[in-house]
Write a protein that holds these residues in place. Structure first.
Motif, PDB file in Angstrom:
ATOM      1  N   ARG A 148       0.832  -1.207   0.000  1.00 31.48           N
ATOM      2  CA  ARG A 148       0.000   0.000   0.000  1.00 31.48           C
ATOM      3  C   ARG A 148       0.867   1.259   0.000  1.00 31.48           C
ATOM      4  NH1 ARG A 148      -5.381   1.460  -0.937  1.00 31.48           N
ATOM      5  NH2 ARG A 148      -5.868   3.355   0.218  1.00 31.48           N
ATOM      6  N   ASP A 149       1.849   1.290   0.901  1.00 31.91           N
ATOM      7  CA  ASP A 149       2.741   2.446   0.966  1.00 31.91           C
ATOM      8  C   ASP A 149       3.485   2.636  -0.359  1.00 31.91           C
ATOM      9  OD1 ASP A 149       1.972   2.871   3.576  1.00 31.91           O
ATOM     10  OD2 ASP A 149       3.789   2.000   4.463  1.00 31.91           O
ATOM     11  N   LEU A 150       3.938   1.546  -0.937  1.00 32.38           N
ATOM     12  CA  LEU A 150       4.657   1.612  -2.205  1.00 32.38           C
ATOM     13  C   LEU A 150       3.768   2.173  -3.309  1.00 32.38           C
ATOM     14  CD1 LEU A 150       7.041   0.934  -4.084  1.00 32.38           C
ATOM     15  CD2 LEU A 150       6.117  -1.396  -4.241  1.00 32.38           C
ATOM     16  N   THR A 151       2.539   1.707  -3.376  1.00 31.34           N
ATOM     17  CA  THR A 151       1.623   2.172  -4.425  1.00 31.34           C
ATOM     18  C   THR A 151       1.334   3.657  -4.276  1.00 31.34           C
ATOM     19  OG1 THR A 151       0.599  -0.018  -4.516  1.00 31.34           O
ATOM     20  CG2 THR A 151      -0.621   1.806  -5.501  1.00 31.34           C
ATOM     21  N   ILE A 152       1.074   4.105  -3.064  1.00 30.84           N
ATOM     22  CA  ILE A 152       0.825   5.532  -2.833  1.00 30.84           C
ATOM     23  C   ILE A 152       2.049   6.350  -3.233  1.00 30.84           C
ATOM     24  CG2 ILE A 152       0.447   7.285  -1.056  1.00 30.84           C
ATOM     25  CD1 ILE A 152      -1.270   5.204   0.440  1.00 30.84           C
ATOM     26  N   THR A 153       3.227   5.860  -2.883  1.00 38.98           N
ATOM     27  CA  THR A 153       4.460   6.566  -3.223  1.00 38.98           C
ATOM     28  C   THR A 153       4.639   6.673  -4.730  1.00 38.98           C
ATOM     29  OG1 THR A 153       5.549   5.849  -1.182  1.00 38.98           O
ATOM     30  CG2 THR A 153       6.976   6.512  -3.013  1.00 38.98           C
ATOM     31  N   VAL A 154       4.434   5.581  -5.440  1.00 39.67           N
ATOM     32  CA  VAL A 154       4.648   5.579  -6.888  1.00 39.67           C
ATOM     33  C   VAL A 154       3.638   6.492  -7.593  1.00 39.67           C
ATOM     34  CG1 VAL A 154       4.572   4.155  -8.968  1.00 39.67           C
ATOM     35  CG2 VAL A 154       5.728   3.312  -6.930  1.00 39.67           C
ATOM     36  N   VAL A 155       2.363   6.381  -7.233  1.00 42.62           N
ATOM     37  CA  VAL A 155       1.348   7.218  -7.875  1.00 42.62           C
ATOM     38  C   VAL A 155       1.605   8.694  -7.575  1.00 42.62           C
ATOM     39  CG1 VAL A 155      -1.110   7.810  -7.923  1.00 42.62           C
ATOM     40  CG2 VAL A 155      -0.403   5.401  -7.925  1.00 42.62           C
ATOM     41  N   SER A 156       1.894   9.007  -6.323  1.00 45.77           N
ATOM     42  CA  SER A 156       2.159  10.401  -5.941  1.00 45.77           C
ATOM     43  C   SER A 156       3.394  10.941  -6.657  1.00 45.77           C
ATOM     44  CB  SER A 156       2.354  10.512  -4.427  1.00 45.77           C
ATOM     45  OG  SER A 156       1.201  10.090  -3.722  1.00 45.77           O
ATOM     46  N   ALA A 157       4.432  10.127  -6.730  1.00 48.59           N
ATOM     47  CA  ALA A 157       5.673  10.561  -7.380  1.00 48.59           C
ATOM     48  C   ALA A 157       5.464  10.779  -8.871  1.00 48.59           C
ATOM     49  CB  ALA A 157       6.772   9.532  -7.139  1.00 48.59           C
ATOM     50  N   LEU A 158       4.721   9.900  -9.511  1.00 49.27           N
ATOM     51  CA  LEU A 158       4.444  10.075 -10.933  1.00 49.27           C
ATOM     52  C   LEU A 158       3.671  11.356 -11.195  1.00 49.27           C
ATOM     53  CD1 LEU A 158       3.486   6.495 -12.203  1.00 49.27           C
ATOM     54  CD2 LEU A 158       5.284   7.965 -13.150  1.00 49.27           C
ATOM     55  N   GLU A 159       2.587  11.568 -10.451  1.00 47.37           N
ATOM     56  CA  GLU A 159       1.760  12.753 -10.692  1.00 47.37           C
ATOM     57  C   GLU A 159       2.548  14.028 -10.430  1.00 47.37           C
ATOM     58  OE1 GLU A 159      -1.119  12.867 -12.084  1.00 47.37           O
ATOM     59  OE2 GLU A 159      -1.600  10.743 -12.091  1.00 47.37           O
ATOM     60  N   GLY A 160       3.332  14.049  -9.360  1.00 50.87           N
ATOM     61  CA  GLY A 160       4.141  15.231  -9.062  1.00 50.87           C
ATOM     62  C   GLY A 160       5.229  15.465 -10.093  1.00 50.87           C
ATOM     63  N   ALA A 161       5.892  14.401 -10.512  1.00 55.24           N
ATOM     64  CA  ALA A 161       6.958  14.532 -11.506  1.00 55.24           C
ATOM     65  C   ALA A 161       6.411  14.956 -12.860  1.00 55.24           C
ATOM     66  CB  ALA A 161       7.732  13.225 -11.623  1.00 55.24           C
ATOM     67  N   PHE A 162       5.190  14.517 -13.184  1.00 56.63           N
ATOM     68  CA  PHE A 162       4.566  14.962 -14.427  1.00 56.63           C
ATOM     69  C   PHE A 162       4.407  16.480 -14.430  1.00 56.63           C
ATOM     70  CE2 PHE A 162       2.221  10.684 -15.139  1.00 56.63           C
ATOM     71  CZ  PHE A 162       3.234  10.242 -15.982  1.00 56.63           C
ATOM     72  N   ILE A 163       3.955  17.040 -13.307  1.00 53.96           N
ATOM     73  CA  ILE A 163       3.754  18.487 -13.226  1.00 53.96           C
ATOM     74  C   ILE A 163       5.080  19.222 -13.400  1.00 53.96           C
ATOM     75  CG2 ILE A 163       3.102  20.386 -11.690  1.00 53.96           C
ATOM     76  CD1 ILE A 163       1.032  18.458 -10.449  1.00 53.96           C
ATOM     77  N   LEU A 164       6.116  18.761 -12.705  1.00 55.04           N
ATOM     78  CA  LEU A 164       7.422  19.403 -12.826  1.00 55.04           C
ATOM     79  C   LEU A 164       7.963  19.301 -14.247  1.00 55.04           C
ATOM     80  CD1 LEU A 164       9.268  18.352  -9.551  1.00 55.04           C
ATOM     81  CD2 LEU A 164       8.615  20.661 -10.222  1.00 55.04           C
ATOM     82  N   ALA A 165       7.859  18.110 -14.827  1.00 52.97           N
ATOM     83  CA  ALA A 165       8.390  17.904 -16.172  1.00 52.97           C
ATOM     84  C   ALA A 165       7.676  18.785 -17.192  1.00 52.97           C
ATOM     85  CB  ALA A 165       8.278  16.431 -16.560  1.00 52.97           C
ATOM     86  N   ARG A 166       6.366  18.899 -17.076  1.00 51.19           N
ATOM     87  CA  ARG A 166       5.614  19.731 -18.011  1.00 51.19           C
ATOM     88  C   ARG A 166       5.995  21.196 -17.848  1.00 51.19           C
ATOM     89  NH1 ARG A 166      -0.289  19.808 -17.727  1.00 51.19           N
ATOM     90  NH2 ARG A 166      -0.155  20.664 -19.818  1.00 51.19           N
ATOM     91  N   SER A 167       6.119  21.653 -16.602  1.00 52.14           N
ATOM     92  CA  SER A 167       6.440  23.054 -16.361  1.00 52.14           C
ATOM     93  C   SER A 167       7.852  23.394 -16.816  1.00 52.14           C
ATOM     94  CB  SER A 167       6.285  23.375 -14.869  1.00 52.14           C
ATOM     95  OG  SER A 167       4.952  23.197 -14.448  1.00 52.14           O
ATOM     96  N   LEU A 168       8.794  22.493 -16.559  1.00 50.08           N
ATOM     97  CA  LEU A 168      10.192  22.735 -16.897  1.00 50.08           C
ATOM     98  C   LEU A 168      10.516  22.395 -18.346  1.00 50.08           C
ATOM     99  CD1 LEU A 168      11.809  21.186 -13.686  1.00 50.08           C
ATOM    100  CD2 LEU A 168      11.529  23.623 -14.189  1.00 50.08           C
ATOM    101  N   ARG A 169       9.594  21.654 -19.000  1.00 48.63           N
ATOM    102  CA  ARG A 169       9.876  21.111 -20.333  1.00 48.63           C
ATOM    103  C   ARG A 169      11.178  20.298 -20.299  1.00 48.63           C
ATOM    104  NH1 ARG A 169       5.242  22.110 -20.977  1.00 48.63           N
ATOM    105  NH2 ARG A 169       4.260  23.100 -22.780  1.00 48.63           N
ATOM    106  N   ASP A 170      11.235  19.446 -19.276  1.00 51.95           N
ATOM    107  CA  ASP A 170      12.440  18.648 -19.042  1.00 51.95           C
ATOM    108  C   ASP A 170      12.023  17.377 -18.321  1.00 51.95           C
ATOM    109  OD1 ASP A 170      14.903  17.578 -18.228  1.00 51.95           O
ATOM    110  OD2 ASP A 170      15.775  19.569 -17.912  1.00 51.95           O
TER     111      ASP A 170
END
Length: 204
Positions: A148-170
């Motif tokens: 459960r902890d792993l799944t929450i971590t992976v989903v949260s990390a993906l969604e957050g990293a998507f936002i950063l990547a889109r904003s930074l174009r990187d």
């Protein structure tokens, strides 16, 4: 097999929201993207734009919920699997010109305090992802609480990293998260995989 009019409307709406969010999508956009006449759209979705958006999010969420198990399935080392998941996400973002990867995350952030029906829909999708991911990782030998902890971590990390990547174009944020999680879990052996449908129900 050709998609039904209803399926075409939902698929088109999900794609529109993936790029533009909920508020910026109008019914005319749905007409153009789906190829369905406006009368047909209201025939299938008398509740209008909000009903279409809700059902499109649920349908898209079910498909997106299978992505992590699908990418993890070939691996027997959890660290390698996680690094592969984020590396693939980084490649996909770069190849699409940093388009948003998921309509659910886009709409969830936009409507959390404004459209309760859609907040409920996105919450249900996220719950399905977390429950399905937990069941999948548990089936691969990860203890349930850790799964459960792993799944929450992976989903949260993906969604957050998507936002950063889109904003930074990187794509660096996705690669960095993958490397960190990969290092953290490398050496954790996964049990042989089983059919995804045994772990991720049709309602997720």
């Amino acid at each position: 097999m050709a998609r039904s009019t209803r399926e075409s409307i939902l698929t088109a709406t999900a794609e529109l929201m993936r790029v533009k969010g909920f508020g910026a999508v109008g019914m005319k956009d749905v007409v153009v993207a789906s190829g369905a006449p406006i009368g047909s759209i209201y025939h299938h979705f008398p509740g209008g734009k909000t009903q279409i958006a809700r059902e499109a999010l649920v349908a898209a969420g079910a498909a997106y919920g299978l992505l992590i198990p699908t990418l993890v399935a070939p691996h027997d080392d959890l660290g390698e699997a996680l690094e592969s998941v984020f590396a693939q996400a980084a490649t996909d973002m770069a190849e699409t010109g940093f388009a948003n990867m998921c309509p659910v995350g886009t709409v969830a952030a936009e409507v959390a305090d404004t459209v309760e029906e859609l907040r409920d829909a996105t919450a249900a999708v996220f719950t399905g992802w977390l429950d399905g991911g937990t069941a999948y990782f548990a089936s691969r030998g990860i203890p349930p609480t850790a799964a459960r902890d792993l799944t929450i971590t992976v989903v949260s990390a993906l969604e957050g990293a998507f936002i950063l990547a889109r904003s930074l174009r990187d794509a660096e944020p996705l690669g960095a998260v993958g490397r960190v999680l990969g290092a953290r879990y490398r050496g954790t052996t996964l049990a042989p995989g089983v059919s995804l449908t045994d772990n991720v129900g049709a309602d997720h």
